[in-house]
Design a protein around this motif. Structure first.
Motif, short mmCIF file in Angstrom:
data_model
loop_
_atom_site.label_atom_id
_atom_site.label_comp_id
_atom_site.label_asym_id
_atom_site.label_seq_id
_atom_site.Cartn_x
_atom_site.Cartn_y
_atom_site.Cartn_z
N ARG A 115 0.83 -1.21 0.00
CA ARG A 115 0.00 0.00 0.00
C ARG A 115 0.86 1.26 0.00
O ARG A 115 1.95 1.29 0.58
CB ARG A 115 -0.91 0.02 1.23
CG ARG A 115 -1.81 -1.18 1.30
CD ARG A 115 -2.87 -1.12 0.22
NE ARG A 115 -3.50 -2.42 0.04
CZ ARG A 115 -3.80 -2.91 -1.14
NH1 ARG A 115 -3.53 -2.25 -2.24
NH2 ARG A 115 -4.39 -4.08 -1.24
N ASP A 154 -2.86 -4.18 4.28
CA ASP A 154 -3.65 -5.38 4.06
C ASP A 154 -3.74 -6.14 5.37
O ASP A 154 -2.73 -6.29 6.08
CB ASP A 154 -2.98 -6.29 3.03
CG ASP A 154 -3.06 -5.75 1.61
OD1 ASP A 154 -3.87 -4.84 1.36
OD2 ASP A 154 -2.29 -6.24 0.76
N TRP A 169 -2.77 -14.92 2.84
CA TRP A 169 -1.64 -14.07 2.48
C TRP A 169 -0.55 -14.85 1.75
O TRP A 169 0.01 -14.35 0.77
CB TRP A 169 -1.08 -13.40 3.74
CG TRP A 169 0.08 -12.50 3.50
CD1 TRP A 169 0.04 -11.20 3.14
CD2 TRP A 169 1.46 -12.85 3.62
NE1 TRP A 169 1.32 -10.69 3.02
CE2 TRP A 169 2.21 -11.70 3.30
CE3 TRP A 169 2.15 -14.01 3.95
CZ2 TRP A 169 3.61 -11.68 3.33
CZ3 TRP A 169 3.52 -14.00 3.97
CH2 TRP A 169 4.25 -12.85 3.66
#
Length: 194
Positions: A176, A183, A190
């Motif tokens: 991000r 996240d 993941w």
């Protein structure tokens, strides 16, 4: 449960080997309840101390209070706490110019974090909040790693462990950009991401 003393770096015996490795690998002290080393510039080549003020502590306590209802709400509050960290340190470090998924190809290490930096910083922030007893539903877990194959590039993340279920949750800021929430997903999900 991990406890951190108020004025001293956490002693090695109080940290798991997985968490301790985050700090020994770059020759920094683990966080204390009063401060942490913030890493940037890719694999902690650049560093800045964050000494938490009373206002910082109050701001984080207020953020985490929004997550008191249940584990999902607490994870949402952790996302907001990581955004607080980004806003607090960005202008100081120059990481307010950072981009998502920065690595050596960004050609701008002085304004970015790689995934090692975000894992270390997020883990440190969560350890500090844990030392302040701001978690009701989670504990800080060992970082997780994925990749090392032809189809998936290497990557790592900070982790929260839900106390009731023992489910591990990735808290991953690296994908991000500045002031975007990290996240948050199960580690099981993941590890399948790219």
């Amino acid at each position: 449960m991990l406890s951190l003393p108020s004025a001293m770096p956490a002693r090695a015996a109080e940290l798991s080997s997985g968490i301790l490795q985050l700090y020994t690998s770059v020759s920094i002290y683990p966080p204390s309840a009063t401060g942490m080393t913030v890493c940037y510039g890719f694999v902690c080549r650049r560093r800045e101390m964050l000494d938490f003020s009373a206002a910082d502590r109050a701001a984080l306590a207020k953020i985490m209070a929004t997550g008191r209802a249940n584990a999902a709400a607490e994870r949402a509050a952790v996302q907001k706490a990581v955004i607080w960290f980004d806003r607090r340190m960005g202008p100081i470090l120059g990481t307010d110019k950072r981009v998502a998924k920065a690595d050596f190809r960004a050609n701008d290490d002085k304004h970015n974090y790689d995934c090692w930096d975000t894992t270390r910083n997020t883990t440190s922030l969560m350890l500090v909040m844990q030392a302040w007893n701001l978690f009701r539903f989670h504990d800080v877990g060992d970082p997780h790693y994925r990749g090392f194959s032809l189809v998936q590039t290497p990557h790592n993340t900070a982790v929260l462990v839900e106390r009731a279920t023992k489910v591990e949750w990735a808290v991953d800021l690296w994908p991000r950009g500045y002031l975007q929430p990290p996240d948050v997903m199960t580690v099981a999900k993941w590890v399948t991401e790219d």
